[in-house]
Write a protein that holds these residues in place. Structure first.
Motif, PDB file in Angstrom:
ATOM      1  N   SER A 135       0.862  -1.194   0.000  1.00 61.71           N
ATOM      2  CA  SER A 135       0.000   0.000   0.000  1.00 61.71           C
ATOM      3  C   SER A 135       0.899   1.246   0.000  1.00 61.71           C
ATOM      4  N   GLU A 136       0.297   2.392  -0.351  1.00 58.85           N
ATOM      5  CA  GLU A 136       1.065   3.639  -0.363  1.00 58.85           C
ATOM      6  C   GLU A 136       1.607   3.939   1.040  1.00 58.85           C
ATOM      7  N   GLU A 137       0.792   3.650   2.082  1.00 55.64           N
ATOM      8  CA  GLU A 137       1.226   3.936   3.463  1.00 55.64           C
ATOM      9  C   GLU A 137       2.434   3.076   3.838  1.00 55.64           C
ATOM     10  N   ARG A 138       2.332   1.764   3.543  1.00 55.46           N
ATOM     11  CA  ARG A 138       3.429   0.843   3.884  1.00 55.46           C
ATOM     12  C   ARG A 138       4.679   1.212   3.066  1.00 55.46           C
ATOM     13  N   SER A 139       4.469   1.563   1.789  1.00 51.23           N
ATOM     14  CA  SER A 139       5.604   1.960   0.943  1.00 51.23           C
ATOM     15  C   SER A 139       6.267   3.202   1.514  1.00 51.23           C
ATOM     16  N   ARG A 140       5.428   4.153   1.977  1.00 49.84           N
ATOM     17  CA  ARG A 140       5.963   5.402   2.528  1.00 49.84           C
ATOM     18  C   ARG A 140       6.786   5.121   3.796  1.00 49.84           C
ATOM     19  N   ALA A 141       6.267   4.295   4.690  1.00 49.16           N
ATOM     20  CA  ALA A 141       6.984   3.978   5.944  1.00 49.16           C
ATOM     21  C   ALA A 141       8.340   3.356   5.609  1.00 49.16           C
ATOM     22  N   PHE A 142       8.355   2.422   4.669  1.00 50.27           N
ATOM     23  CA  PHE A 142       9.619   1.778   4.265  1.00 50.27           C
ATOM     24  C   PHE A 142      10.537   2.781   3.573  1.00 50.27           C
ATOM     25  N   PHE A 143       9.960   3.588   2.649  1.00 50.55           N
ATOM     26  CA  PHE A 143      10.805   4.468   1.842  1.00 50.55           C
ATOM     27  C   PHE A 143      11.462   5.536   2.713  1.00 50.55           C
ATOM     28  N   ARG A 144      10.761   5.999   3.757  1.00 50.13           N
ATOM     29  CA  ARG A 144      11.359   6.977   4.676  1.00 50.13           C
ATOM     30  C   ARG A 144      12.612   6.403   5.332  1.00 50.13           C
ATOM     31  N   GLN A 145      12.600   5.085   5.587  1.00 46.58           N
ATOM     32  CA  GLN A 145      13.763   4.451   6.225  1.00 46.58           C
ATOM     33  C   GLN A 145      14.926   4.329   5.233  1.00 46.58           C
ATOM     34  N   ILE A 146      14.592   4.072   3.965  1.00 47.52           N
ATOM     35  CA  ILE A 146      15.639   3.998   2.924  1.00 47.52           C
ATOM     36  C   ILE A 146      16.293   5.371   2.758  1.00 47.52           C
ATOM     37  N   VAL A 147      15.448   6.433   2.685  1.00 50.62           N
ATOM     38  CA  VAL A 147      15.971   7.797   2.530  1.00 50.62           C
ATOM     39  C   VAL A 147      16.844   8.156   3.730  1.00 50.62           C
ATOM     40  N   SER A 148      16.404   7.740   4.927  1.00 50.12           N
ATOM     41  CA  SER A 148      17.183   7.999   6.149  1.00 50.12           C
ATOM     42  C   SER A 148      18.564   7.352   6.040  1.00 50.12           C
ATOM     43  N   ALA A 149      18.605   6.087   5.607  1.00 45.45           N
ATOM     44  CA  ALA A 149      19.879   5.356   5.500  1.00 45.45           C
ATOM     45  C   ALA A 149      20.790   6.008   4.459  1.00 45.45           C
ATOM     46  N   ILE A 150      20.244   6.332   3.295  1.00 50.57           N
ATOM     47  CA  ILE A 150      21.066   6.879   2.201  1.00 50.57           C
ATOM     48  C   ILE A 150      21.549   8.290   2.531  1.00 50.57           C
ATOM     49  N   ALA A 151      20.682   9.100   3.160  1.00 50.13           N
ATOM     50  CA  ALA A 151      21.121  10.445   3.552  1.00 50.13           C
ATOM     51  C   ALA A 151      22.284  10.341   4.543  1.00 50.13           C
TER      52      ALA A 151
ATOM     53  N   SER B  92      18.394   4.999  -8.287  1.00 48.46           N
ATOM     54  CA  SER B  92      18.135   3.637  -7.810  1.00 48.46           C
ATOM     55  C   SER B  92      17.037   3.621  -6.749  1.00 48.46           C
ATOM     56  N   MET B  93      16.971   4.677  -5.942  1.00 45.90           N
ATOM     57  CA  MET B  93      15.899   4.754  -4.935  1.00 45.90           C
ATOM     58  C   MET B  93      14.553   4.946  -5.629  1.00 45.90           C
ATOM     59  N   GLY B  94      14.563   5.655  -6.771  1.00 50.00           N
ATOM     60  CA  GLY B  94      13.322   5.816  -7.549  1.00 50.00           C
ATOM     61  C   GLY B  94      12.858   4.482  -8.086  1.00 50.00           C
ATOM     62  N   VAL B  95      13.818   3.663  -8.563  1.00 53.12           N
ATOM     63  CA  VAL B  95      13.484   2.333  -9.069  1.00 53.12           C
ATOM     64  C   VAL B  95      12.932   1.485  -7.922  1.00 53.12           C
TER      65      VAL B  95
END
Ligand SMILES: CN(C)C[C@H]1CC[C@H](N2C(=O)N(C)Cc3cnc4ccc(-c5cc(Cl)c(O)c(Cl)c5)nc4c32)CC1
Length: 336
Positions: A106-122, A195-198
């Motif tokens: 879902s968009e919500e679950r994707s958002r929760a996960f994606f925020r963690q990816i952005v946190s790690a990469i930043a 790659s994060m967009g993919v």
């Protein structure tokens, strides 16, 4: 092989093999002193051959990266035949399998996960590294549904800093940015955004954006170079916009990680921008864990503090880090 396992068996009980990747196998294990589960990546030095130098780079990168969304390295044991990497255990395995098992998120679950990816990469970029191989196979899920980035085998720490161009063509073709495929000089942080967009597309749509159906390498490349991917009609306009901003063929038009931290799509349902700083600094050490080690090893707190601060990634480092992890999960920090 048993002689070669003598040292690791002093500190860990080894259980079944839980996966394999390349010239390594990964075994489930338990750290004897803390009782904590760990994953041990066992690499055969002979099979590694000349990749040994890139493994050393991976290990050095992991030693410098301590973050809540990066798979933690606890202990490195090198013997005549093997290198053992003792790593943070992630019961959910690869994010890739998690997505495929749920078809798409879902968009919500994707958002929760994606925020963690952005946190790690930043965080990785703030340490002067670029990951360069971000893909769902290199992201693990732990038992609390937190993501942990792995596989820094390809990460780079350009001498002159992250905004210096890189040239090595690496990473997985289907996730590689257009400028990498074209063999152009590229900026590490910009290719990581692609790659994060993919990865975000894969979270939301359950499939890879560029290898639809006839995934011959050339057809994938053509679609990547043209930034051609199909948008399912059920995708929300805000998701479409973010994907468009990340999958810009021209790296100079691509959104930056800095702007992702507070991007409207990432902020929907959240009051705070993505927190990218680490919860586990290598410098400020945890008093309670130091005290527990000092009692157990019958050494002064100063001695323990000095030993930990050397970060030798030996048994002492592992025991400290595993105590810290237990504490973070609200478990008593007792040593056996
Ligand atoms: C195909 N892949 C590229 C490798 C695959 C290997 C098993 C692994 N795994 C699993 O597949 N479970 C099912 C359980 C599991 C549990 N904890 C793990 C903790 C760390 C790692 C890990 C593996 C490798 Cl090859 C690394 O380089 C690092 Cl830094 C970390 N893998 C784990 C792991 C997932 C990835």
């Amino acid at each position: 092989a048993s002689a070669d396992y003598q040292e690791v068996l002093q500190y860990y009980d080894l259980y079944e093999t839980i996966g394999s990747g390349g010239f390594a196998k990964v075994k489930l294990a338990r750290h004897l002193l803390t009782g904590e589960k760990v994953a041990i990546k066992i690499m055969d030095k002979l099979a590694l051959g000349d990749s040994l130098s890139s493994i050393k780079l991976e290990i050095d990168a992991m030693k410098n990266l301590s973050h809540q969304h990066i798979c933690r390295l606890y202990h490195v044991i090198e013997t005549s035949k093997n290198i053992f990497l003792v790593l943070e255990y992630c019961s959910g395995g690869e994010l890739y399998n998690y997505i495929t098992s749920k078809c798409r998120l879902s968009e919500e679950r994707s958002r929760a996960f994606f925020r963690q990816i952005v946190s790690a990469i930043a965080y990785v970029h703030s340490q002067g590294y670029a990951h360069r191989d971000i893909k769902p196979e290199n992201v693990l899920v732990d038992e609390e549904h937190n993501l942990k980035l792995t596989d820094f085998g390809l990460c780079a720490k350009p001498k002159g800093g992250l905004d210096k161009p890189l040239h090595t063509r690496c990473g997985s073709p289907a996730y590689a940015a257009p400028e990498v495929i074209q063999g152009k000089a590229y900026i590490g942080s910009e290719v990581d955004v692609w790659s994060m967009g993919v990865l975000l597309y894969t979270l939301l749509c359950g499939v890879h954006p560029f290898d639809a159906g006839d995934n011959t390498t050339m057809s994938v490349y053509r679609r990547v170079l043209n930034g051609e991917y199909n948008i399912p009609e059920w995708l929300s306009p805000s998701s479409m916009l973010l994907l468009n901003q990340m999958l810009q063929v021209d790296p100079k038009k691509r959104i930056t990680v800095k702007h992702l931290l507070h991007h409207p799509w990432l902020m929907e349902g959240y009051s705070r921008a993505v927190k990218w700083q680490t919860d586990y600094p290598l410098v400020q050490l945890d008093e309670e864990c130091i005290a527990e080690l000092s009692v157990f090893y019958k050494q002064s707190k100063e001695t323990i503090l000095d030993l930990i601060s050397e970060w030798k990634y030996d048994e002492m480092s592992a025991t400290y880090l595993l105590l810290q992890s237990k504490k973070a999960r609200g478990k008593p920090i007792r040593l056996r």
